[in-house]
Design a protein around this motif. Structure first.
Motif, PDB file in Angstrom:
ATOM      1  N   LEU A 146     -26.344  23.795  30.613  1.00 15.67           N
ATOM      2  CA  LEU A 146     -25.147  23.648  31.440  1.00 15.67           C
ATOM      3  C   LEU A 146     -24.995  22.211  31.933  1.00 15.67           C
ATOM      4  CD1 LEU A 146     -25.266  26.937  33.570  1.00 15.67           C
ATOM      5  CD2 LEU A 146     -23.697  26.389  31.704  1.00 15.67           C
ATOM      6  N   VAL A 147     -26.110  21.594  32.302  1.00 14.51           N
ATOM      7  CA  VAL A 147     -26.064  20.194  32.733  1.00 14.51           C
ATOM      8  C   VAL A 147     -25.597  19.311  31.583  1.00 14.51           C
ATOM      9  CG1 VAL A 147     -27.418  18.240  33.574  1.00 14.51           C
ATOM     10  CG2 VAL A 147     -27.880  20.534  34.452  1.00 14.51           C
ATOM     11  N   GLN A 148     -26.155  19.520  30.404  1.00 13.55           N
ATOM     12  CA  GLN A 148     -25.816  18.688  29.250  1.00 13.55           C
ATOM     13  C   GLN A 148     -24.384  18.913  28.774  1.00 13.55           C
ATOM     14  OE1 GLN A 148     -29.089  20.028  26.807  1.00 13.55           O
ATOM     15  NE2 GLN A 148     -30.302  18.195  27.243  1.00 13.55           N
ATOM     16  N   GLU A 149     -23.864  20.107  29.016  1.00 10.21           N
ATOM     17  CA  GLU A 149     -22.480  20.399  28.630  1.00 10.21           C
ATOM     18  C   GLU A 149     -21.469  19.869  29.640  1.00 10.21           C
ATOM     19  OE1 GLU A 149     -22.517  24.592  28.208  1.00 10.21           O
ATOM     20  OE2 GLU A 149     -23.815  24.560  26.429  1.00 10.21           O
ATOM     21  N   GLY A 150     -21.967  19.332  30.752  1.00 15.10           N
ATOM     22  CA  GLY A 150     -21.083  18.706  31.724  1.00 15.10           C
ATOM     23  C   GLY A 150     -20.535  19.619  32.795  1.00 15.10           C
ATOM     24  N   HIS A 151     -21.081  20.819  32.922  1.00 14.61           N
ATOM     25  CA  HIS A 151     -20.602  21.730  33.962  1.00 14.61           C
ATOM     26  C   HIS A 151     -20.902  21.140  35.347  1.00 14.61           C
ATOM     27  CE1 HIS A 151     -19.640  25.329  31.486  1.00 14.61           C
ATOM     28  NE2 HIS A 151     -20.457  24.726  30.641  1.00 14.61           N
ATOM     29  N   GLY A 152     -19.873  21.010  36.149  1.00 18.71           N
ATOM     30  CA  GLY A 152     -20.038  20.474  37.493  1.00 18.71           C
ATOM     31  C   GLY A 152     -20.247  18.977  37.534  1.00 18.71           C
ATOM     32  N   ALA A 153     -19.947  18.283  36.421  1.00 11.54           N
ATOM     33  CA  ALA A 153     -20.211  16.845  36.362  1.00 11.54           C
ATOM     34  C   ALA A 153     -19.097  16.010  36.977  1.00 11.54           C
ATOM     35  CB  ALA A 153     -20.422  16.412  34.908  1.00 11.54           C
ATOM     36  N   GLU A 159     -13.906  11.610  39.225  1.00  8.16           N
ATOM     37  CA  GLU A 159     -14.940  10.737  38.674  1.00  8.16           C
ATOM     38  C   GLU A 159     -16.199  11.542  38.353  1.00  8.16           C
ATOM     39  OE1 GLU A 159     -15.633   7.680  41.493  1.00  8.16           O
ATOM     40  OE2 GLU A 159     -13.688   6.705  41.176  1.00  8.16           O
ATOM     41  N   VAL A 160     -16.971  11.001  37.435  1.00  3.34           N
ATOM     42  CA  VAL A 160     -18.223  11.664  37.065  1.00  3.34           C
ATOM     43  C   VAL A 160     -19.211  11.560  38.222  1.00  3.34           C
ATOM     44  CG1 VAL A 160     -20.190  11.650  35.493  1.00  3.34           C
ATOM     45  CG2 VAL A 160     -17.889  11.200  34.614  1.00  3.34           C
ATOM     46  N   ASP A 161     -19.770  12.682  38.603  1.00  8.47           N
ATOM     47  CA  ASP A 161     -20.726  12.730  39.712  1.00  8.47           C
ATOM     48  C   ASP A 161     -22.131  12.444  39.169  1.00  8.47           C
ATOM     49  OD1 ASP A 161     -22.144  13.175  42.007  1.00  8.47           O
ATOM     50  OD2 ASP A 161     -21.794  15.343  42.064  1.00  8.47           O
ATOM     51  N   VAL A 162     -22.428  11.158  38.987  1.00 16.31           N
ATOM     52  CA  VAL A 162     -23.704  10.766  38.389  1.00 16.31           C
ATOM     53  C   VAL A 162     -24.876  11.228  39.247  1.00 16.31           C
ATOM     54  CG1 VAL A 162     -25.136   8.828  37.656  1.00 16.31           C
ATOM     55  CG2 VAL A 162     -22.671   8.798  37.218  1.00 16.31           C
ATOM     56  N   ASP A 163     -24.772  11.006  40.553  1.00 13.80           N
ATOM     57  CA  ASP A 163     -25.867  11.409  41.438  1.00 13.80           C
ATOM     58  C   ASP A 163     -26.102  12.918  41.376  1.00 13.80           C
ATOM     59  OD1 ASP A 163     -26.259   8.817  42.233  1.00 13.80           O
ATOM     60  OD2 ASP A 163     -25.060   8.986  44.062  1.00 13.80           O
ATOM     61  N   GLY A 164     -25.008  13.656  41.279  1.00  9.88           N
ATOM     62  CA  GLY A 164     -25.143  15.107  41.185  1.00  9.88           C
ATOM     63  C   GLY A 164     -25.827  15.536  39.899  1.00  9.88           C
ATOM     64  N   ILE A 165     -25.483  14.870  38.797  1.00  8.87           N
ATOM     65  CA  ILE A 165     -26.098  15.192  37.504  1.00  8.87           C
ATOM     66  C   ILE A 165     -27.590  14.887  37.538  1.00  8.87           C
ATOM     67  CG2 ILE A 165     -26.173  14.577  35.058  1.00  8.87           C
ATOM     68  CD1 ILE A 165     -23.158  13.977  35.254  1.00  8.87           C
ATOM     69  N   VAL A 166     -27.926  13.703  38.054  1.00  9.63           N
ATOM     70  CA  VAL A 166     -29.335  13.316  38.131  1.00  9.63           C
ATOM     71  C   VAL A 166     -30.106  14.285  39.022  1.00  9.63           C
ATOM     72  CG1 VAL A 166     -30.940  11.533  38.930  1.00  9.63           C
ATOM     73  CG2 VAL A 166     -28.894  10.886  37.644  1.00  9.63           C
ATOM     74  N   GLY A 167     -29.481  14.708  40.113  1.00  9.97           N
ATOM     75  CA  GLY A 167     -30.133  15.663  41.002  1.00  9.97           C
ATOM     76  C   GLY A 167     -30.395  16.996  40.324  1.00  9.97           C
ATOM     77  N   ARG A 168     -29.438  17.439  39.520  1.00  5.73           N
ATOM     78  CA  ARG A 168     -29.631  18.709  38.806  1.00  5.73           C
ATOM     79  C   ARG A 168     -30.722  18.580  37.751  1.00  5.73           C
ATOM     80  NH1 ARG A 168     -23.974  20.737  36.740  1.00  5.73           N
ATOM     81  NH2 ARG A 168     -25.197  22.600  36.193  1.00  5.73           N
ATOM     82  N   VAL A 169     -30.756  17.432  37.062  1.00  6.65           N
ATOM     83  CA  VAL A 169     -31.819  17.197  36.080  1.00  6.65           C
ATOM     84  C   VAL A 169     -33.178  17.203  36.773  1.00  6.65           C
ATOM     85  CG1 VAL A 169     -32.823  15.509  34.490  1.00  6.65           C
ATOM     86  CG2 VAL A 169     -30.362  15.941  34.451  1.00  6.65           C
ATOM     87  N   ARG A 170     -33.254  16.547  37.927  1.00  2.00           N
ATOM     88  CA  ARG A 170     -34.511  16.528  38.681  1.00  2.00           C
ATOM     89  C   ARG A 170     -34.960  17.949  39.032  1.00  2.00           C
ATOM     90  NH1 ARG A 170     -37.249  12.835  41.626  1.00  2.00           N
ATOM     91  NH2 ARG A 170     -35.541  11.303  41.555  1.00  2.00           N
ATOM     92  N   GLY A 171     -34.006  18.766  39.441  1.00  3.37           N
ATOM     93  CA  GLY A 171     -34.346  20.133  39.809  1.00  3.37           C
ATOM     94  C   GLY A 171     -34.874  20.937  38.637  1.00  3.37           C
TER      95      GLY A 171
END
Length: 223
Positions: A146-153, A159-171
Motif C-alpha cells: 500500500l505504501v509503494q502504491e502511493g495510498h495516502g501519499a 503535495e506528496v507527503d514525504v514525511d508521512g511516507i517515510v514514517g509509514r516505511v519506518r513503521g
C-alpha cells in the motif's frame, strides 16, 4: 555520514555473529546445558541489540541496505532482512536431515537430544509458530504494498507527503524487525539448549554464507 555509520554497525554485527557462531560450534557437543544456554542467550541478545540499532536509522537507508550486496538485496531480503519464516524452514530442514541420519538409533530407542529428536509437543509448537509468522508476514507485505502504491501519499494541499511516507516505511520495517526477533526468541524457547545451539549455528551459516557468496558474485561480475 549516516550511511557510513550504518555500514560500520552492520560489519560490527556480522563480526560478532561470526564470533558467536564459532563459540556455539565449539560448545554445542559439550555436555554443559548451562554453557549452551548462556551462549544461546548471548546470540539472541546480539540480534536484539542490532534490531534496536536499526530502529534508530533512517528507514530509507535501512530499506535500500547499501551495505548489502546486490545478491543479498535481490534474492534474500524481505523488508530489509530475512523473512522470519526462513528460520522456521531452516529448523524443519535441519531437523529432517538429522532425523534421517540417526533413524536407526531412534528405532532402537536411543535419544540424541539434537534437532533430529524433536518431541511431538515441540513439533506442534513449531507448526503454530510457522502459521502465526506466515500470517504476520503476509500482513506486513500488504501494508508495504500500500505504501509503494502511493495510498495516502498525497497531503491535503495536493503535495506528496514525504514525511508521512517515510514514517509509514519506518513503521513497517520496525514491525518486520520485531517479527524477526520474536521468531528467533520463540524458536529458542521451544527448543532445548543443544537444539537451539544447532539452529542458531545453521542460521549464522546461512547469513554469513549468503553474504560471502554475494560478495564473491559481485566481485566476479565486476572483473
Amino acid at each position: 555520514m549516516e550511511v557510513e555509520a550504518a555500514t560500520r554497525r552492520f560489519h560490527l554485527w556480522l563480526r560478532g555473529l561470526r564470533g558467536l557462531r564459532r563459540e556455539l560450534r565449539a560448545a554445542r557437543w559439550a555436555d554443559d546445558p548451562a554453557q549452551l544456554g548462556s551462549l544461546v542467550g548471548r546470540f539472541v541478545a546480539h540480534v536484539e541489540c542490532y534490531t534496536a540499532a536499526r530502529a534508530e536509522m533512517d528507514p530509507v537507508w535501512t530499506l535500500s541496505a547499501p551495505w548489502a550486496s546486490p545478491v543479498e538485496r535481490g534474492a534474500a531480503y524481505w523488508l530489509a532482512g530475512w523473512r522470519p519464516t526462513t528460520l522456521v524452514h531452516l529448523l524443519y530442514t535441519e531437523s529432517g536431515r538429522r532425523f534421517e541420519a540417526q533413524l536407526p538409533d531412534l528405532l532402537l530407542g536411543v535419544s540424541s537430544g539434537n534437532l533430529g529428536d524433536l518431541s511431538p509437543s515441540q513439533l506442534a509448537q513449531i507448526d503454530d509458530l510457522q502459521r502465526r509468522t506466515v500470517a504476520e508476514e503476509d500482513g506486513l507485505s500488504r501494508e508495504m504494498a500500500l505504501v509503494q502504491e502511493g495510498h495516502g501519499a498525497v497531503a491535503a494541499g495536493g503535495e506528496v507527503d514525504v514525511d508521512g511516507i517515510v514514517g509509514r516505511v519506518r513503521g513497517v520495517l520496525g514491525r518486520a524487525d520485531a517479527l524477526r526477533l520474536r521468531t528467533v526468541k520463540r524458536a529458542v524457547e521451544i527448543l532445548e539448549p543443544a537444539q537451539a545451539a544447532e539452529l542458531l549455528v545453521a542460521a549464522a551459516d546461512m547469513e554469513i554464507g549468503f553474504r560471502e557468496f554475494g560478495l564473491k558474485y559481485s566481485s566476479a561480475r565486476s572483473d
